[in-house]
Design an enzyme around this catalytic site. Structure first.
Site, PDB file in Angstrom:
ATOM      1  N   PHE A   1     -44.462  10.545 -13.646  1.00 56.56           N
ATOM      2  CA  PHE A   1     -43.452  10.036 -12.686  1.00 56.56           C
ATOM      3  C   PHE A   1     -42.141  10.823 -12.753  1.00 56.56           C
ATOM      4  CE2 PHE A   1     -45.144   5.341 -12.571  1.00 56.56           C
ATOM      5  CZ  PHE A   1     -46.195   5.741 -11.777  1.00 56.56           C
TER       6      PHE A   1
ATOM      7  N   ASN B   1     -56.372   5.916  -7.732  1.00 58.15           N
ATOM      8  CA  ASN B   1     -55.537   6.917  -8.387  1.00 58.15           C
ATOM      9  C   ASN B   1     -56.445   7.937  -9.101  1.00 58.15           C
ATOM     10  OD1 ASN B   1     -53.184   8.119  -9.611  1.00 58.15           O
ATOM     11  ND2 ASN B   1     -52.167   6.151  -9.303  1.00 58.15           N
TER      12      ASN B   1
ATOM     13  N   LYS C   1     -52.139  -0.111  -5.474  1.00 63.34           N
ATOM     14  CA  LYS C   1     -52.978   1.064  -5.767  1.00 63.34           C
ATOM     15  C   LYS C   1     -53.581   0.957  -7.156  1.00 63.34           C
ATOM     16  CE  LYS C   1     -52.898   6.115  -5.658  1.00 63.34           C
ATOM     17  NZ  LYS C   1     -52.102   7.280  -5.251  1.00 63.34           N
TER      18      LYS C   1
ATOM     19  N   ASN D   1     -53.316  16.273 -13.984  1.00 64.93           N
ATOM     20  CA  ASN D   1     -51.862  16.200 -14.123  1.00 64.93           C
ATOM     21  C   ASN D   1     -51.472  15.094 -15.088  1.00 64.93           C
ATOM     22  OD1 ASN D   1     -49.918  13.973 -12.832  1.00 64.93           O
ATOM     23  ND2 ASN D   1     -51.812  13.980 -11.620  1.00 64.93           N
TER      24      ASN D   1
ATOM     25  N   SER E   1     -51.085   4.727 -12.448  1.00 64.22           N
ATOM     26  CA  SER E   1     -50.879   6.060 -13.001  1.00 64.22           C
ATOM     27  C   SER E   1     -51.279   6.029 -14.466  1.00 64.22           C
ATOM     28  CB  SER E   1     -49.413   6.481 -12.896  1.00 64.22           C
ATOM     29  OG  SER E   1     -49.209   7.602 -13.736  1.00 64.22           O
TER      30      SER E   1
ATOM     31  N   ASN F   1     -50.293   8.107 -16.626  1.00 64.99           N
ATOM     32  CA  ASN F   1     -49.325   8.900 -17.386  1.00 64.99           C
ATOM     33  C   ASN F   1     -48.053   8.167 -17.781  1.00 64.99           C
ATOM     34  OD1 ASN F   1     -51.035  11.209 -17.195  1.00 64.99           O
ATOM     35  ND2 ASN F   1     -50.369  11.441 -15.071  1.00 64.99           N
ATOM     36  N   THR F   2     -47.998   6.864 -17.503  1.00 66.45           N
ATOM     37  CA  THR F   2     -46.887   6.043 -17.996  1.00 66.45           C
ATOM     38  C   THR F   2     -47.509   5.001 -18.930  1.00 66.45           C
ATOM     39  OG1 THR F   2     -45.524   6.375 -16.030  1.00 66.45           O
ATOM     40  CG2 THR F   2     -45.052   4.402 -17.338  1.00 66.45           C
TER      41      THR F   2
HETATM   42  C1  LIG Z   1     -50.010  16.366  -9.074  1.00 66.67           C
HETATM   43  C2  LIG Z   1     -50.300  14.938  -8.692  1.00 66.67           C
HETATM   44  C3  LIG Z   1     -49.292  13.983  -8.731  1.00 66.67           C
HETATM   45  C4  LIG Z   1     -49.566  12.656  -8.363  1.00 66.67           C
HETATM   46  N1  LIG Z   1     -48.556  11.738  -8.396  1.00 66.67           N
HETATM   47  C5  LIG Z   1     -48.802  10.482  -7.974  1.00 66.67           C
HETATM   48  C6  LIG Z   1     -47.755   9.527  -7.927  1.00 66.67           C
HETATM   49  O1  LIG Z   1     -46.598   9.808  -8.215  1.00 66.67           O
HETATM   50  N2  LIG Z   1     -48.063   8.263  -7.526  1.00 66.67           N
HETATM   51  C7  LIG Z   1     -49.349   7.894  -7.152  1.00 66.67           C
HETATM   52  O2  LIG Z   1     -49.552   6.739  -6.781  1.00 66.67           O
HETATM   53  N3  LIG Z   1     -50.343   8.786  -7.179  1.00 66.67           N
HETATM   54  C8  LIG Z   1     -50.102  10.058  -7.576  1.00 66.67           C
HETATM   55  N4  LIG Z   1     -51.123  10.970  -7.588  1.00 66.67           N
HETATM   56  C9  LIG Z   1     -52.490  10.515  -7.248  1.00 66.67           C
HETATM   57  C10 LIG Z   1     -52.841  10.795  -5.779  1.00 66.67           C
HETATM   58  O3  LIG Z   1     -52.026  10.059  -4.910  1.00 66.67           O
HETATM   59  C11 LIG Z   1     -54.319  10.408  -5.516  1.00 66.67           C
HETATM   60  O4  LIG Z   1     -54.467   9.029  -5.715  1.00 66.67           O
HETATM   61  C12 LIG Z   1     -55.279  11.145  -6.436  1.00 66.67           C
HETATM   62  O5  LIG Z   1     -54.854  12.457  -6.689  1.00 66.67           O
HETATM   63  C13 LIG Z   1     -56.687  11.209  -5.845  1.00 66.67           C
HETATM   64  O6  LIG Z   1     -56.680  11.836  -4.584  1.00 66.67           O
HETATM   65  P1  LIG Z   1     -57.004  13.407  -4.388  1.00 66.67           P
HETATM   66  O7  LIG Z   1     -58.280  13.699  -5.129  1.00 66.67           O
HETATM   67  O8  LIG Z   1     -57.106  13.585  -2.913  1.00 66.67           O
HETATM   68  O9  LIG Z   1     -55.849  14.143  -4.965  1.00 66.67           O
HETATM   69  C14 LIG Z   1     -50.869  12.294  -7.948  1.00 66.67           C
HETATM   70  C15 LIG Z   1     -51.873  13.273  -7.901  1.00 66.67           C
HETATM   71  C16 LIG Z   1     -51.615  14.576  -8.259  1.00 66.67           C
HETATM   72  C17 LIG Z   1     -52.720  15.591  -8.177  1.00 66.67           C
END
Ligand SMILES: Cc1cc2nc3c(=O)[nH]c(=O)nc-3n(C[C@H](O)[C@H](O)[C@H](O)COP(=O)(O)O)c2cc1C
Length: 358
Positions: A113, A243, A214, A109, A172, A174-175
């Site tokens: 944000f 993350n 985080k 992704n 993140s 992406n910022t």
């Molecule tokens: C579509 C998507 C959006 C995410 N948005 C955020 C976010 O806004 N803030 C954040 O701290 N992590 C965000 N994450 C990261 C997740 O919280 C997590 O740290 C990461 O995906 C790893 O865990 P997972 O493999 O179980 O998804 C996002 C992940 C995905 C897949």
């Protein structure tokens, strides 16, 4: 075959973002429900003054705008984290910006944000009032902000009376520029600003939620050591590792979406994020609890995170592939594991195999 397995092929014909919206609507409307998840005292832990009924949490990003915190808890999660929320609403990056890599149970992704801003989420959290259940608020900075730390301070001030805990998300990918807050000096400065905001907010509201940080999985050993040192000296209550990753494992090579820009999550992140978790456990010891995130899709994965050093575990991408029964299935799997191994309490597993993971 469960209902989710039946409808999954239809859901996967939809693009990821409309499918995500449909799942939020399913929760909001009460259509998505799961059987009750067992309570077991051996899974209950207290961390930073909060009592977690089980160690499995919903990670940030699923419920960015705090639309379904209680519905998420009703799926069997021991806690949920809304956000990332930025002071002002922002639309994020142009679409398409979320990609499923189904064969690898992964997602890339580059949302950037996208969220409705503090004000709307604040209204929603106010409406849920003093309902029980641990709802953390994950805070970040607007892309257009000239002062990232000030955006985190604004988050603290806005949600101080409502958040069970805060997560400062500095990881993140992406910022642009956000991850540079992970550097020693920048991090120290950010934490100073965050805790000044906490002290100011506490003058008008004696509630004092803990603050977690985080971090990314893409860190060299020197960076882990530097962050660990700052974390140890700080008032942070816990560290969330991790993350999404910018790294692309070789196994994704040749996949139609394998080279998309953004953060990779899901199964391929399990091993690298758990290794970084173990490195933080090594560097920090038991001084600060760790929350393990990245690639958890089963009870076995959650156990690995805890053995590597996590007290609590979060997941997001697992839900995409396994559906709303996943938190309950993991909780039941943990209980079975405790029974089979004669482990008295879930906390006995934390850090039992850190050395194997480093
Ligand atoms: C579509 C998507 C959006 C995410 N948005 C955020 C976010 O806004 N803030 C954040 O701290 N992590 C965000 N994450 C990261 C997740 O919280 C997590 O740290 C990461 O995906 C790893 O865990 P997972 O493999 O179980 O998804 C996002 C992940 C995905 C897949």
């Amino acid at each position: 075959m469960g209902l989710f397995e039946l409808v999954r092929p239809a859901i996967f014909t939809m693009a990821p973002e409309p499918a995500h919206e449909l799942s939020l609507k399913g929760l909001e409307s009460g259509v998505v429900r799961v059987p009750p998840v067992p309570q077991d005292n051996r899974l209950v832990q207290t961390l930073a003054g909060l009592t977690f009924q089980n160690p499995i949490g919903l990670a940030a990003g699923y419920d960015k705008d705090a639309r379904v915190p209680d519905e998420a808890l009703a799926l069997g999660f021991g806690f949920t984290e809304v956000g990332t929320l930025t002071p002002l609403p922002q639309t994020g990056n142009p679409r398409p910006r979320v990609f499923r890599i189904v064969e690898h149970k992964a997602v890339i992704n580059r949302l950037g944000f996208n969220n409705g801003g503090h004000e709307k989420a604040l209204e929603r959290l106010k409406r849920r009032g003093g309902q029980s259940g641990i709802v953390g608020v994950n805070i970040g900075a607007n892309k257009s902000s000239k002062d990232f730390p000030a955006d985190y301070a604004a988050g603290i001030k806005a949600f101080h009376g409502l958040a069970s805990y805060f997560t400062a998300n500095i990881s993140s990918p992406n910022t642009p520029g956000l991850r540079s807050l992970q550097g020693g000096q920048a991090l120290e400065k950010l934490l100073e600003i965050i805790f000044t905001a906490m002290d100011e907010a506490q003058e008008t509201d004696c509630h004092s939620p803990p603050v977690f940080l985080k971090v990314a999985p893409d860190l060299e050993d020197g960076e882990v050591a530097e962050i660990a040192e700052v974390v140890c000296r700080s008032r942070l209550a816990a560290l969330i590792v991790s993350n999404t990753t910018l790294d692309r494992p070789g196994t994704l090579q040749g996949h139609v979406h394998g080279e998309e820009a953004g953060g990779l999550s899901g199964a391929p992140l399990m091993e690298p994020s758990t290794r970084i978790l173990a490195k933080f456990r090594n560097a920090i010891g038991t001084a600060k609890p760790l929350i393990g995130v990245g690639g958890v899709t089963s009870a076995k994965d959650a156990i690995h995170k805890m053995e590597a050093g996590a007290t609590l575990v979060q997941l997001y991408t697992g839900l995409v592939y396994k559906g709303p029964h996943l938190p309950g299935d993991i909780v039941r799997g943990l209980i079975r594991h405790l029974d089979e191994t004669g482990t008295k309490h879930i906390s006995d597993m934390t850090g039992s195999k850190t050395a194997d993971w480093v």
